[in-house]
Design an enzyme around this catalytic site. Structure first.
Site, PDB file in Angstrom:
ATOM      1  N   SER A  44       0.828  -1.213   0.000  1.00 49.98           N
ATOM      2  CA  SER A  44       0.000   0.000   0.000  1.00 49.98           C
ATOM      3  C   SER A  44       0.856   1.255   0.000  1.00 49.98           C
ATOM      4  CB  SER A  44      -0.966   0.002   1.187  1.00 49.98           C
ATOM      5  OG  SER A  44      -0.268  -0.068   2.416  1.00 49.98           O
ATOM      6  N   GLU A  45       2.028   1.212   0.674  1.00 47.87           N
ATOM      7  CA  GLU A  45       2.965   2.333   0.617  1.00 47.87           C
ATOM      8  C   GLU A  45       4.405   1.844   0.665  1.00 47.87           C
ATOM      9  OE1 GLU A  45      -0.704   4.458   2.045  1.00 47.87           O
ATOM     10  OE2 GLU A  45       0.383   2.775   2.912  1.00 47.87           O
ATOM     11  N   THR A  46       5.268   2.612   0.018  1.00 50.58           N
ATOM     12  CA  THR A  46       6.717   2.438   0.062  1.00 50.58           C
ATOM     13  C   THR A  46       7.327   3.793   0.387  1.00 50.58           C
ATOM     14  OG1 THR A  46       6.704   0.639  -1.564  1.00 50.58           O
ATOM     15  CG2 THR A  46       8.762   1.848  -1.303  1.00 50.58           C
TER      16      THR A  46
END
EC number: 5.3.3.17
Length: 278
Positions: A44-46
């Site tokens: 979902s996020e990096t």
């Protein structure tokens, strides 16, 4: 080559919480490369750690598979825990597009096991699309006024009458995708213990395991509507329905017309490490 770690944020054990990939020493990467890497990692996020531009310890850029975010909760908490392994400091200051976020690190046997952050104080207003949203969620009413909070991301809050009703939700994700640039947070509970589910096709997330940027606004929402006191810490359990239980703690200090601090905290564990060749 670029080294990374995967941190399960708001988790006390691997494969719980919400994972974030943290890339170190990313100053040589362009925004286009960061976006393509985030798409390749497909979490979902990096996050990408760069040298600070101001007086912080590092500048952090946050990417979903489809866009960059100015602020997000679980990616920053995971990044703080990852960076804590490389310093003896108990405080970190991480620069973001929403300003510098202060973190307190908690250590056990020399390892960072938890962190707390001071979140941006949000603004809020009525959503104005209540009927359309309730239909998309498959419910007839909200137990609280439906309002939208902005602290970088935009979070809408919808109250459910019970945990059972919350768990039974089966939203129409196609209909929810018309709510652009916002996340829909449904919640239920009482006292200091609450459950939450977040849906956001607009952000490329069918259902989120832990939405740290919504935890602070939820504490504000509950205090504004008389369910808790300002300054009272609440527990928010999220991700149960998707097999990723995540525990967040949140507190809003001050009063409705003059908030002074929004604090969110939780545990985190390292799930893995790796290197990309780029």
């Amino acid at each position: 080559m670029h080294h990374y770690v995967i941190i399960d944020a708001f988790a006390s054990a691997p494969l719980e919480g919400n994972p974030v990939t943290v890339f170190f020493d990313a100053d040589d990467l362009s925004a286009t490369q960061m976006q393509r890497i985030a798409r390749e990692m497909n979490l979902s996020e990096t996050t990408f750690v760069l040298k600070p531009r101001n007086c912080g310890d590092a500048l952090i850029r946050i990417f979903t598979p489809v866009n960059e975010l100015p602020f997000a909760g679980h990616p920053l908490l995971g990044t703080a825990i990852a960076l804590g392994a490389h310093t003896d400091n108990h405080r970190l200051f991480l620069e973001t597009q929403m300003g510098t976020i202060a973190f307190e690190l908690e250590r056990q046997n020399g390892s960072v096991v938890a962190a707390s952050m001071d979140q941006p104080i949000p603004t809020w207003t009525a959503l104005g699309r209540d009927v359309e949203l309730l239909k998309a969620l498959g419910i007839s009413d909200s137990t609280f006024p439906i309002e939208i909070y902005h602290n970088g991301p935009r979070h809408v809050f919808v109250g459910l009458p019970s945990i059972a009703a919350l768990s039974a939700l089966h939203p129409d994700h196609r209909a929810l995708s018309s709510f652009h640039d916002m996340a829909i947070n449904c919640f239920a509970g009482a006292g200091r213990r609450w459950r939450s589910r977040m849906f956001s096709p607009a952000y490329g997330v069918v259902e989120d395991a832990a939405t740290g940027s919504a935890a602070g606004p939820l504490a504000i929402h509950l205090a504004r509507h008389g369910q808790i006191e300002f300054g009272q810490q609440i527990e928010i359990l999220q991700g149960v329905e998707i097999g990723r239980p995540s525990l967040m703690f949140a507190r809003a200090e001050g009063r409705a017309d003059q908030l002074t601090r929004v604090e969110v905290s939780g545990n985190g564990v390292t799930f893995g490490r790796g290197t990309i060749v780029l």
